[in-house]
Structure formats: C-alpha cells, structure tokens
Design an enzyme around this catalytic site. Structure first.
Site, PDB file in Angstrom:
ATOM      1  N   HIS A 173       0.875  -1.172   0.000  1.00  0.00           N
ATOM      2  CA  HIS A 173       0.000   0.000   0.000  1.00  0.00           C
ATOM      3  C   HIS A 173       0.910   1.219   0.000  1.00  0.00           C
ATOM      4  O   HIS A 173       2.004   1.173   0.577  1.00  0.00           O
ATOM      5  CB  HIS A 173      -0.840   0.098   1.269  1.00  0.00           C
TER       6      HIS A 173
ATOM      7  N   ASP B 256       2.281   1.733   3.402  1.00  0.00           N
ATOM      8  CA  ASP B 256       3.191   0.722   3.964  1.00  0.00           C
ATOM      9  C   ASP B 256       4.624   1.190   3.719  1.00  0.00           C
ATOM     10  O   ASP B 256       5.536   0.880   4.476  1.00  0.00           O
ATOM     11  CB  ASP B 256       3.062  -0.635   3.255  1.00  0.00           C
TER      12      ASP B 256
ATOM     13  N   MET C 149       2.568  -5.648  -7.701  1.00  0.00           N
ATOM     14  CA  MET C 149       1.239  -5.111  -7.366  1.00  0.00           C
ATOM     15  C   MET C 149       1.364  -3.980  -6.356  1.00  0.00           C
ATOM     16  O   MET C 149       2.190  -4.045  -5.456  1.00  0.00           O
ATOM     17  CB  MET C 149       0.363  -6.238  -6.803  1.00  0.00           C
TER      18      MET C 149
ATOM     19  N   GLU D 184     -11.129  -6.184  -5.051  1.00  0.00           N
ATOM     20  CA  GLU D 184     -11.140  -7.238  -4.023  1.00  0.00           C
ATOM     21  C   GLU D 184     -12.382  -7.100  -3.150  1.00  0.00           C
ATOM     22  O   GLU D 184     -12.595  -6.078  -2.508  1.00  0.00           O
ATOM     23  CB  GLU D 184      -9.875  -7.124  -3.172  1.00  0.00           C
TER      24      GLU D 184
ATOM     25  N   LYS E  45     -14.948  -8.217   0.013  1.00  0.00           N
ATOM     26  CA  LYS E  45     -14.963  -8.764   1.372  1.00  0.00           C
ATOM     27  C   LYS E  45     -16.341  -8.451   1.944  1.00  0.00           C
ATOM     28  O   LYS E  45     -16.831  -7.340   1.773  1.00  0.00           O
ATOM     29  CB  LYS E  45     -13.856  -8.100   2.196  1.00  0.00           C
TER      30      LYS E  45
ATOM     31  N   GLU F 144     -10.002 -13.266  -2.578  1.00  0.00           N
ATOM     32  CA  GLU F 144      -9.215 -13.742  -1.429  1.00  0.00           C
ATOM     33  C   GLU F 144      -9.934 -14.923  -0.771  1.00  0.00           C
ATOM     34  O   GLU F 144     -11.129 -14.835  -0.465  1.00  0.00           O
ATOM     35  CB  GLU F 144      -9.018 -12.613  -0.413  1.00  0.00           C
TER      36      GLU F 144
ATOM     37  N   HIS G  40     -11.983 -14.198   2.352  1.00  0.00           N
ATOM     38  CA  HIS G  40     -13.150 -13.328   2.213  1.00  0.00           C
ATOM     39  C   HIS G  40     -14.371 -14.094   1.703  1.00  0.00           C
ATOM     40  O   HIS G  40     -15.494 -13.810   2.122  1.00  0.00           O
ATOM     41  CB  HIS G  40     -12.812 -12.142   1.315  1.00  0.00           C
TER      42      HIS G  40
ATOM     43  N   ASP H 161      -5.463 -13.483  -3.775  1.00  0.00           N
ATOM     44  CA  ASP H 161      -4.962 -13.397  -2.396  1.00  0.00           C
ATOM     45  C   ASP H 161      -5.160 -14.746  -1.728  1.00  0.00           C
ATOM     46  O   ASP H 161      -6.293 -15.160  -1.434  1.00  0.00           O
ATOM     47  CB  ASP H 161      -5.705 -12.294  -1.617  1.00  0.00           C
TER      48      ASP H 161
ATOM     49  N   ASP I  33     -12.004 -12.102   9.843  1.00  0.00           N
ATOM     50  CA  ASP I  33     -10.985 -12.267   8.808  1.00  0.00           C
ATOM     51  C   ASP I  33      -9.677 -12.721   9.457  1.00  0.00           C
ATOM     52  O   ASP I  33      -8.936 -11.923  10.011  1.00  0.00           O
ATOM     53  CB  ASP I  33     -10.803 -10.918   8.108  1.00  0.00           C
TER      54      ASP I  33
ATOM     55  N   ASP J 234      -6.983 -14.442   8.111  1.00  0.00           N
ATOM     56  CA  ASP J 234      -5.733 -14.309   7.334  1.00  0.00           C
ATOM     57  C   ASP J 234      -4.669 -15.322   7.755  1.00  0.00           C
ATOM     58  O   ASP J 234      -3.495 -14.972   7.928  1.00  0.00           O
ATOM     59  CB  ASP J 234      -5.175 -12.874   7.436  1.00  0.00           C
TER      60      ASP J 234
ATOM     61  N   ASP K 154      -1.774 -13.151   1.093  1.00  0.00           N
ATOM     62  CA  ASP K 154      -2.266 -12.041   1.907  1.00  0.00           C
ATOM     63  C   ASP K 154      -2.659 -12.632   3.262  1.00  0.00           C
ATOM     64  O   ASP K 154      -3.837 -12.855   3.544  1.00  0.00           O
ATOM     65  CB  ASP K 154      -3.464 -11.364   1.239  1.00  0.00           C
TER      66      ASP K 154
HETATM   67  C1  GLT Z   1      -5.929  -5.658   4.231  1.00  0.00           C
HETATM   68  C2  GLT Z   1      -7.052  -6.516   3.731  1.00  0.00           C
HETATM   69  C3  GLT Z   1      -6.604  -7.325   2.578  1.00  0.00           C
HETATM   70  C4  GLT Z   1      -6.352  -6.496   1.350  1.00  0.00           C
HETATM   71  C5  GLT Z   1      -5.201  -5.595   1.499  1.00  0.00           C
HETATM   72  C6  GLT Z   1      -5.122  -4.700   0.296  1.00  0.00           C
HETATM   73  S1  GLT Z   1      -5.146  -4.762   3.000  1.00  0.00           S
HETATM   74  O1  GLT Z   1      -4.960  -6.444   4.862  1.00  0.00           O
HETATM   75  O2  GLT Z   1      -7.521  -7.349   4.790  1.00  0.00           O
HETATM   76  O3  GLT Z   1      -7.483  -8.363   2.284  1.00  0.00           O
HETATM   77  O4  GLT Z   1      -6.014  -7.365   0.296  1.00  0.00           O
HETATM   78  O5  GLT Z   1      -5.674  -3.459   0.508  1.00  0.00           O
HETATM   79 MN    MN Z   2      -6.591  -9.399   0.564  1.00  0.00          MN
HETATM   80 MN    MN Z   3      -8.270 -10.927   4.541  1.00  0.00          MN
END
Ligand code: GLT
Ligand code: MN
Ligand code: MN
Length: 386
Positions: free
Chosen positions: A53, A56, A87, A180, A182, A216, A219, A244, A254, A256, A286
């Site tokens: 980002h 970041d 990216m 993306e 979510k 993702e 998500h 992702d 979420d 991750d 991700d």
């Molecule tokens: C954040 C989010 C991710 C996105 C990122 C890109 S930032 O961590 O949860 O799923 O891909 O903005």
């Molecule tokens: Mn993501």
């Molecule tokens: Mn996520």
C-alpha cells in the site's frame, strides 16, 4: 524439492510478514520492520516479489523529500535482492478521514481526497514497476443504512473507477485494476461483498477490459462460499488478474491464516484449478503469522505458505496420474456420443428431435455415482497414503 523459485511467482505484501500482531483486544507483539528489512526477509525465505500500500512504504504525512529518500532506499533493496514489486494498492481505510468510506463517503471532500490519494499511489506503484493495481474498499460500507444510499454509493464508486481508468490511460501506466471483495469487517457491511458481485459491477464500467478481480480465500469463506467456484467464474470471465491466498475457518472474522492452514481440501482444489488452467499471475499470500509468532516463526509462516502451495501442486499432478482415480472419473463422465446431436447451437430440427426422444428417466435416476469412493481416494492421496 518444495523450494520456491521465481517462476512460481510467490509474492507477499509488506503488511503481511510485516504484521506486528495488533488486534482489537491487544497491543502489538512484534517490532516494526522497515520496508527494506521486509524485502530482505522475503528474499531470505525465497519469495519472488513484494506488494505494498502507498502508506506501507511512505508514511501518509511524509514530505516529498522524505518520500524520495524512502523510495530510493526501497529500490536499492529490490535491486540488491532481485525481488520485484508486481502489485500496488492504496490505503483507503486506516486514516480517520476514511471512517465513513473513501470513494463512497457521504462527504464530497473525502471522495475527492480518495481520488487524489489513489492517483499519487498509482504514480508510486508505476515508479516501482507495478502492473496490477488492487482496490480493496475496506471502509466502503455501512453499519446503519439509515445514513447512506447504496445506489448513490454505487454510482460514486463507479465514477471513481472510471476516472482512475482514464488516469491510467492518460499516464500510459498500462496497469490492470483488480477489485477485491470482502463481505464485512472492518465495516458492518461492505458494498459489493463477493467476487461475483464485483464481476457484475465491472460490466457497468466505462473500461471493463481494464478491470478484473482479486479474490481472497478468507473473504469468500467468511461468507460461507466455495472459493474455487468464485475463482473459476472469474477465470471464465477473463477477470482473474490477481489472487490473495490465505486461510480461514468458515463464518469467522478475517483470520488471514497461513495458506492451507485450515482447509486443506479447498486449498488443494484451488491449486489444482490454478495450475491446470494455466493462471500466470502472482500467487500472492495475503496472510499473517499467528499473534504468538516471533520473527523466526514469521519466517516459518512465510515458508509454510509457499511450501504448502508446492506440495498441493504436486498432489494435483498425482491426482491426474492416479489410474484408479482417473478410471473412476472416466466412469462418472462416460459419454457414448448418442446425445451429441442434441447439444450445441439451437436449430428447430434439433429441438423437434429432442422433444420426440424417449428417455428412460427411471433408469437414468438409478445410475450409481461413486463419489464416495472417489472422495475417499482423494482424502487418502492428501493424507499421503497413496
Ligand atoms: C488488508 C485486507 C486485505 C487487502 C489488502 C489490500 S489490506 O490487509 O484485509 O485483504 O487485500 O488493501
Ligand atoms: Mn486481501
Ligand atoms: Mn483478509
């Protein structure tokens, strides 16, 4: 044997291995790594690239001189390690200014600021060679629908993307945008909550050819959906621009998690799909390490994501080479050609002939389908006893 190589295109965001383990109930547990440190860490574990980002890399309140210094240092680290930055994306969610959305904020000044911030972040991405530009609208949503109109919000989001597509063309950046989805978190509800919703929205843009998706795993799993099916739909539409990879227990926040940490079977089908269709984009992880991890364990996390992908890739080849599995599939998909005259483009003769055909419906409904046997063979393959 499961060593990551550049041709595997394994990438991580600065925010992934750089995650300091803050959560809504707890303070950071790991020290902040600089972007340059992260590039070296990723090179050490064998990644191909690093994504970021804008903030970041460059703090939101950096001066132009500070920005240039940071970017120069980052470029040097990329050159030293051979990592690429395929990216880039914009942080349109952390700063309080975005607490009611960015492109869909009710405040026109915030919407304009979001456009300005994205153009500047695209400039940064272009300078570092990024060709994929991700849009994750973390704050584009509501807790209460009393204060926002979803039609108006959709119109604002469409206008913003149309504007930014023109900016991409005007600057000659040659970027592809990847949206993306979510379903929720951090907002109560986020607009366009699934990959399928994003695909429908893309068709309404002025430059649909420039815009695809960045699905993702976590998500879609949060929404209780089959991730591989969403990816297949995106692929079929020519819209799988980025992906992702991570993992997640169904129906939770979420998480991750490390790729393949939770749903091995779904991860297998996904890797099999990506490899068999010949997806050529980044395999972007991700995800972030458990809050219990120290720096050494963060490296294990990153290595684990790539290693699991490569193991599953091998399992997919094994699946294709397994005679018993393939014989079952051949049985399941048996086709003697007798129905072929009825398929394909419509003709009146075809329709008449099909309407007149006599089917043995009862016998067809009684045909056995050995999916239990097939699934058990797959389980045994994944468990390593085949
Ligand atoms: C954040 C989010 C991710 C996105 C990122 C890109 S930032 O961590 O949860 O799923 O891909 O903005
Ligand atoms: Mn993501
Ligand atoms: Mn996520």
């Amino acid at each position: 044997m499961y060593e990551p190589k550049p041709e595997h295109k394994f990438t991580f965001g600065l925010w992934t291995v750089g995650n300091i383990g803050r959560d809504p109930f707890g303070e950071p547990v790991r020290t902040t790594l600089s972007p340059v440190d992260i590039v070296h860490l990723l090179a050490e574990v064998g990644a191909y690239g690093v994504n970021f980002h804008d903030n970041d890399l460059v703090p939101i309140d950096a001066t132009p001189a500070e920005r240039d210094k940071i970017v120069a240092g980052f470029k040097k680290a990329l050159a030293e390690t051979g990592l690429v930055a395929p990216m880039a994306t914009t942080n349109l969610f952390s700063d309080p200014v975005f607490r009611d959305g960015a492109f869909t904020s009710n405040d026109p000044r915030v919407r304009a600021f979001a456009l300005q911030k994205t153009m500047r972040a695209m400039d940064l991405g272009a300078e570092l060679g990024a060709k994929i530009y991700v849009f994750w609208g973390g704050r584009e949503g509501t807790e209460t629908d009393a204060g926002k109109d979803p039609l108006e919000a959709g119109k604002w989001f469409r206008e913003a993307l149309n504007f930014l597509c023109e900016y991409n063309l005007d600057q000659g950046y040659g970027m592809k945008f990847a949206l993306e989805a979510k379903p929720n978190e951090p907002r109560g509800d986020i607009y366009l909550p699934t990959t399928g919703a994003m695909l429908g929205f893309i068709a309404t843009l002025n430059h649909p050819e420039m815009v695809g998706v960045n699905p993702e795993v976590a998500h879609e799993h949060m929404a209780g959906l089959n991730f591989m099916h969403a990816v297949a739909q995106a692929w079929d539409a020519g819209k799988l621009f980025h992906i992702d990879l991570n993992d997640q227990k169904f129906g939770r926040y979420d998480q991750d998690f490390r790729f393949g940490a939770e749903s091995i079977k779904q991860a297998f089908y996904l890797v099999k799909f990506l490899e068999e269709v010949g997806y050529e984009g980044s395999r972007h992880f991700d995800a972030h390490a458990y809050r219990t991890a120290d720096l050494a364990d963060v490296k294990e996390f990153a290595r684990g994501c790539m290693r699991t992908y490569l193991i599953l890739k091998e399992k997919a080849l094994q699946f294709r080479a397994d005679k018993e599995i393939q014989a079952l599939l051949a049985e399941i998909k048996a086709d003697d050609g007798s129905m072929h005259p009825y398929f394909g483009p419509y003709t009146k003769d075809k329709a008449d002939a099909l309407k007149a055909h006599a089917f043995d419906r009862v016998a067809m409904g009684q045909r056995g389908l050995p999916y239990e046997k097939l699934d058990q063979l797959l389980i045994e393959l994944l468990l390593g006893v085949r």
